[in-house]
Design a protein around this motif. Structure first.
Motif, PDB file in Angstrom:
ATOM      1  N   GLU A  69     -19.909  10.185 -18.661  1.00 25.97           N
ATOM      2  CA  GLU A  69     -20.337  10.749 -19.939  1.00 25.97           C
ATOM      3  C   GLU A  69     -20.100  12.258 -20.005  1.00 25.97           C
ATOM      4  OE1 GLU A  69     -21.507   9.750 -22.800  1.00 25.97           O
ATOM      5  OE2 GLU A  69     -21.542   7.617 -22.396  1.00 25.97           O
ATOM      6  N   VAL A  70     -20.278  12.918 -18.880  1.00 31.07           N
ATOM      7  CA  VAL A  70     -20.232  14.387 -18.930  1.00 31.07           C
ATOM      8  C   VAL A  70     -19.111  15.016 -18.111  1.00 31.07           C
ATOM      9  CG1 VAL A  70     -22.675  14.743 -19.438  1.00 31.07           C
ATOM     10  CG2 VAL A  70     -21.945  14.429 -17.077  1.00 31.07           C
ATOM     11  N   SER A  71     -18.339  14.180 -17.437  1.00 29.86           N
ATOM     12  CA  SER A  71     -17.272  14.817 -16.658  1.00 29.86           C
ATOM     13  C   SER A  71     -16.033  13.946 -16.615  1.00 29.86           C
ATOM     14  CB  SER A  71     -17.755  15.104 -15.234  1.00 29.86           C
ATOM     15  OG  SER A  71     -17.844  13.902 -14.523  1.00 29.86           O
ATOM     16  N   VAL A  72     -14.953  14.609 -16.298  1.00 25.00           N
ATOM     17  CA  VAL A  72     -13.673  13.915 -16.171  1.00 25.00           C
ATOM     18  C   VAL A  72     -13.040  14.373 -14.858  1.00 25.00           C
ATOM     19  CG1 VAL A  72     -11.366  13.643 -17.133  1.00 25.00           C
ATOM     20  CG2 VAL A  72     -13.310  13.914 -18.657  1.00 25.00           C
ATOM     21  N   SER A  73     -12.524  13.416 -14.089  1.00 24.32           N
ATOM     22  CA  SER A  73     -11.733  13.774 -12.920  1.00 24.32           C
ATOM     23  C   SER A  73     -10.327  13.273 -13.170  1.00 24.32           C
ATOM     24  CB  SER A  73     -12.262  13.089 -11.661  1.00 24.32           C
ATOM     25  OG  SER A  73     -13.574  13.514 -11.397  1.00 24.32           O
ATOM     26  N   LEU A  74      -9.379  14.091 -12.831  1.00 22.77           N
ATOM     27  CA  LEU A  74      -8.005  13.629 -12.997  1.00 22.77           C
ATOM     28  C   LEU A  74      -7.120  14.230 -11.924  1.00 22.77           C
ATOM     29  CD1 LEU A  74      -6.654  16.243 -14.469  1.00 22.77           C
ATOM     30  CD2 LEU A  74      -7.664  15.234 -16.494  1.00 22.77           C
ATOM     31  N   THR A  75      -5.970  13.620 -11.733  1.00 22.81           N
ATOM     32  CA  THR A  75      -5.032  14.147 -10.733  1.00 22.81           C
ATOM     33  C   THR A  75      -3.718  14.515 -11.383  1.00 22.81           C
ATOM     34  OG1 THR A  75      -4.031  12.010 -10.199  1.00 22.81           O
ATOM     35  CG2 THR A  75      -5.997  12.633  -8.941  1.00 22.81           C
ATOM     36  N   ILE A  76      -3.123  15.559 -10.829  1.00 22.20           N
ATOM     37  CA  ILE A  76      -1.777  15.946 -11.245  1.00 22.20           C
ATOM     38  C   ILE A  76      -0.940  16.173  -9.996  1.00 22.20           C
ATOM     39  CG2 ILE A  76      -2.520  17.010 -13.416  1.00 22.20           C
ATOM     40  CD1 ILE A  76      -2.184  19.745 -12.043  1.00 22.20           C
ATOM     41  N   GLU A  77       0.377  16.101 -10.190  1.00 21.41           N
ATOM     42  CA  GLU A  77       1.278  16.345  -9.077  1.00 21.41           C
ATOM     43  C   GLU A  77       1.901  17.733  -9.211  1.00 21.41           C
ATOM     44  OE1 GLU A  77       4.031  12.908  -8.868  1.00 21.41           O
ATOM     45  OE2 GLU A  77       4.786  13.994  -7.117  1.00 21.41           O
ATOM     46  N   ILE A  91       0.868  -1.174   0.000  1.00 22.24           N
ATOM     47  CA  ILE A  91       0.000   0.000   0.000  1.00 22.24           C
ATOM     48  C   ILE A  91       0.907   1.226   0.000  1.00 22.24           C
ATOM     49  CG2 ILE A  91      -1.835   1.248   1.179  1.00 22.24           C
ATOM     50  CD1 ILE A  91      -2.477  -1.474   2.584  1.00 22.24           C
ATOM     51  N   ALA A  92       0.832   1.950  -1.077  1.00 27.23           N
ATOM     52  CA  ALA A  92       1.695   3.111  -1.217  1.00 27.23           C
ATOM     53  C   ALA A  92       0.839   4.364  -1.129  1.00 27.23           C
ATOM     54  CB  ALA A  92       2.406   3.058  -2.564  1.00 27.23           C
ATOM     55  N   ASN A  93       1.481   5.483  -0.928  1.00 30.18           N
ATOM     56  CA  ASN A  93       0.711   6.719  -1.019  1.00 30.18           C
ATOM     57  C   ASN A  93       1.573   7.849  -1.524  1.00 30.18           C
ATOM     58  OD1 ASN A  93       1.341   8.855   1.257  1.00 30.18           O
ATOM     59  ND2 ASN A  93       1.570   6.827   2.191  1.00 30.18           N
ATOM     60  N   LYS A  94       0.893   8.797  -2.106  1.00 30.86           N
ATOM     61  CA  LYS A  94       1.594   9.986  -2.570  1.00 30.86           C
ATOM     62  C   LYS A  94       0.788  11.190  -2.146  1.00 30.86           C
ATOM     63  CE  LYS A  94       4.611  10.516  -5.946  1.00 30.86           C
ATOM     64  NZ  LYS A  94       5.244  10.218  -7.185  1.00 30.86           N
ATOM     65  N   LYS A  95       1.467  12.078  -1.432  1.00 24.70           N
ATOM     66  CA  LYS A  95       0.763  13.276  -0.950  1.00 24.70           C
ATOM     67  C   LYS A  95       0.993  14.439  -1.906  1.00 24.70           C
ATOM     68  CE  LYS A  95       0.940  11.743   3.844  1.00 24.70           C
ATOM     69  NZ  LYS A  95       1.996  10.751   4.101  1.00 24.70           N
ATOM     70  N   GLY A  96       0.303  15.525  -1.660  1.00 23.16           N
ATOM     71  CA  GLY A  96       0.503  16.708  -2.498  1.00 23.16           C
ATOM     72  C   GLY A  96      -0.081  16.541  -3.884  1.00 23.16           C
ATOM     73  N   ILE A  97      -1.226  15.922  -3.940  1.00 19.05           N
ATOM     74  CA  ILE A  97      -1.879  15.662  -5.219  1.00 19.05           C
ATOM     75  C   ILE A  97      -3.010  16.675  -5.418  1.00 19.05           C
ATOM     76  CG2 ILE A  97      -3.365  13.983  -6.415  1.00 19.05           C
ATOM     77  CD1 ILE A  97      -0.455  13.111  -6.333  1.00 19.05           C
ATOM     78  N   THR A  98      -3.189  17.123  -6.626  1.00 18.31           N
ATOM     79  CA  THR A  98      -4.279  18.042  -6.935  1.00 18.31           C
ATOM     80  C   THR A  98      -5.291  17.340  -7.834  1.00 18.31           C
ATOM     81  OG1 THR A  98      -2.880  19.969  -6.686  1.00 18.31           O
ATOM     82  CG2 THR A  98      -4.852  20.247  -8.039  1.00 18.31           C
ATOM     83  N   LEU A  99      -6.538  17.475  -7.441  1.00 16.22           N
ATOM     84  CA  LEU A  99      -7.621  16.831  -8.180  1.00 16.22           C
ATOM     85  C   LEU A  99      -8.304  17.896  -9.044  1.00 16.22           C
ATOM     86  CD1 LEU A  99      -9.473  14.224  -8.319  1.00 16.22           C
ATOM     87  CD2 LEU A  99     -10.801  15.289  -6.512  1.00 16.22           C
ATOM     88  N   ILE A 100      -8.523  17.580 -10.290  1.00 17.39           N
ATOM     89  CA  ILE A 100      -9.207  18.525 -11.172  1.00 17.39           C
ATOM     90  C   ILE A 100     -10.431  17.832 -11.754  1.00 17.39           C
ATOM     91  CG2 ILE A 100      -9.007  19.992 -13.231  1.00 17.39           C
ATOM     92  CD1 ILE A 100      -5.978  19.975 -12.773  1.00 17.39           C
ATOM     93  N   ASN A 101     -11.542  18.496 -11.612  1.00 17.28           N
ATOM     94  CA  ASN A 101     -12.771  17.947 -12.144  1.00 17.28           C
ATOM     95  C   ASN A 101     -13.271  18.866 -13.254  1.00 17.28           C
ATOM     96  OD1 ASN A 101     -14.900  15.864 -11.690  1.00 17.28           O
ATOM     97  ND2 ASN A 101     -16.121  17.742 -11.575  1.00 17.28           N
TER      98      ASN A 101
END
Ligand code: ASP
Ligand code: MG
Length: 446
Positions: free
Chosen positions: A351-359, A307-317
């Motif tokens: 269908e109508v939205s996208v969520s994605l993460t960037i560092e 189980i890994a984790n990465k902090k400092g992630i930004t979510l964009i919807n």
């Protein structure tokens, strides 16, 4: 034949070098060994300090950094070499540091240090460490041959991060290293040369890659990466209690873990080994009897491994402002990220939205502006990705429900069940991360 690569911390002083040689000497009569070494300790960083100072015109400071490196190597030589071997070390160290000082003076005069010159400087670290390692082996009565990796690791001209010409390199490795158990070969990691013999390097941390290339060319039985931790861990020992070494992972699982900071091996660096299905073993030179982690194509696939984790992630919807089924929506979104050189890690779509993460949020402002015409944009900072890694986890029907049960009370902002069947990633608030990882680890891995 096996290839053993020792990282900087595993050769950082006389004791560590001796220890590395103990490990190599033990395996030599059984399988034959090519020992690939990094520079001693923090030498590469000091070299960079030296040429950076020289480039800014400060010769005194540059030479002071060189003195640090020089002291370390002379001190080490004096600690474990005598008579003719010490003499040989001294002559060679004097010669190498003489060249190094001349190069620094040249850079100070020109106030210019090109990538090509930097590679020339950087090569000293591994040339120095392997000089001492081979002489110490000789002092101990081991039949040893010191190789110059620049004679067989042949690259293009991309100084600082050169690409290997595999065809030429493989042939040259095969002629330079005769398979057998009589002789310990010692070679430098990280350094290489272009086809005209000009020194290049493979990029920081490149020694693993060197070992993997040499191992693949020789059809080695395995490639051992000797480092200062007990292999790949089931979670980050700094924030999680009860972590254990994972005995075996597949190449793909290792790749997934590397992204999350299991820094022990980078997937790209073991690519040549993967191609030949040579197992890569990550071992602790401070605990040579430990089993470490074996990375191979036939690692048992047995549920959750880490189980890994990465902090400092930004979510964009991004929610489409247009009608359903508008094609080109995803394409337009990704081209914005592309334009700003920002890599996207996780993606989920409806269908109508996208969520994605960037560092990397350095271009977030521009990205947001350009996304506006495409849809309604909502950004949430301070998120973390918690990633459960294990191949074919999803064959166990009860697994997911147990995971979600453990997540009770933690708002999940995004869920991605990897298409590659290797991971389940959860995006959670930063402040809940460590607690959740611990709970999951307790539940599944201890
Ligand atoms: N000495 C080089 C570095 O520190 C290469 C390596 O250690 O793999 O980046
Ligand atoms: Mg290093």
């Amino acid at each position: 034949m096996i290839v053993m690569k020792f990282g900087g911390t595993s050769v950082q002083n006389a004791d560590k070098i001796n220890n590395a040689l103990n490990i190599a000497e033990k395996q030599l009569p059984m399988r034959g060994v090519v020992l690939v070494s990094s520079a001693m300790g923090k030498t590469t960083d000091r070299i960079i300090d030296a040429f950076t100072s020289a480039e800014s015109g400060d010769l005194e400071k540059a030479l002071a950094f060189m003195e640090d490196i020089k002291d370390l190597h002379f001190e080490t030589a004096r600690q474990f070499l005598t008579d003719a071997n010490l003499q040989e070390a001294t002559v060679n160290l004097d010669r190498l540091f003489g060249q190094f000082a001349s190069l620094l003076k040249g850079v100070v005069l020109l106030r210019d240090c090109t990538p090509r010159t930097k590679d020339a400087f950087l090569s000293f670290g591994e040339r120095l460490s392997t000089l001492l390692i081979s002489l110490r082996a000789k002092e101990r009565g081991i039949n040893v041959q010191l190789l110059d990796s620049r004679k067989f690791m042949i690259t293009d001209d991309n100084f600082g991060s050169a690409a290997i010409d595999f065809k030429t390199t493989n042939g040259k490795i095969e002629s330079a290293i005769k398979k057998g158990r009589e002789k310990l070969y010692v070679a430098q990691g990280f350094i290489s040369a272009n086809k005209n013999g000009v020194t290049t390097t493979l990029g920081r941390g490149g020694s693993d890659y060197s070992a993997s290339i040499i191992g693949a060319a020789l059809d080695a039985q395995d490639i051992q990466i000797w480092t200062d931790v007990d292999g790949i861990m089931s979670s980050d020992p700094r924030s999680v209690n009860g972590v254990k070494t994972i005995p075996s992972v597949t190449y793909r699982e290792a790749g997934e873990l590397a992204y999350f900071g299991a820094k022990v091996v980078h997937p790209a660096t073991i690519q040549p080994a993967v191609g030949k299905e040579i197992p890569v073993r990550v071992l602790n030179s401070g605990n040579p009897e430990g089993k470490g982690t074996t990375i191979s194509s036939d690692a048992p696939v047995n549920g959750l491994k880490a189980i890994a984790n990465k902090k400092g992630i930004t979510l964009i919807n991004i929610e489409s402002t247009r009608m359903l089924n508008a094609y080109g929506f995803l394409n337009r979104i990704f081209s914005v990220f592309d334009k700003y050189g920002t890599s996207v890690d996780l993606v989920t779509t409806s269908e109508v939205s996208v969520s994605l993460t960037i560092e990397d949020i350095s271009r977030l402002r521009e990205i947001k502006e350009e996304l506006k015409p495409i849809g309604h944009v909502h950004v949430e900072e301070n998120k973390s990705i918690v990633c459960l890694v294990g191949q074919e986890l999803w064959k166990d029907g009860g697994f997911l429900s147990r995971v979600f049960k453990t997540c009770e009370g933690v708002p999940l902002r995004m869920i991605s069940l990897g298409s590659s069947d290797i991971n389940l990633s959860l995006v959670v608030p930063f402040e809940k991360t460590d607690e959740l990882v611990q709970k999951l680890h307790d539940q599944f891995l201890s």
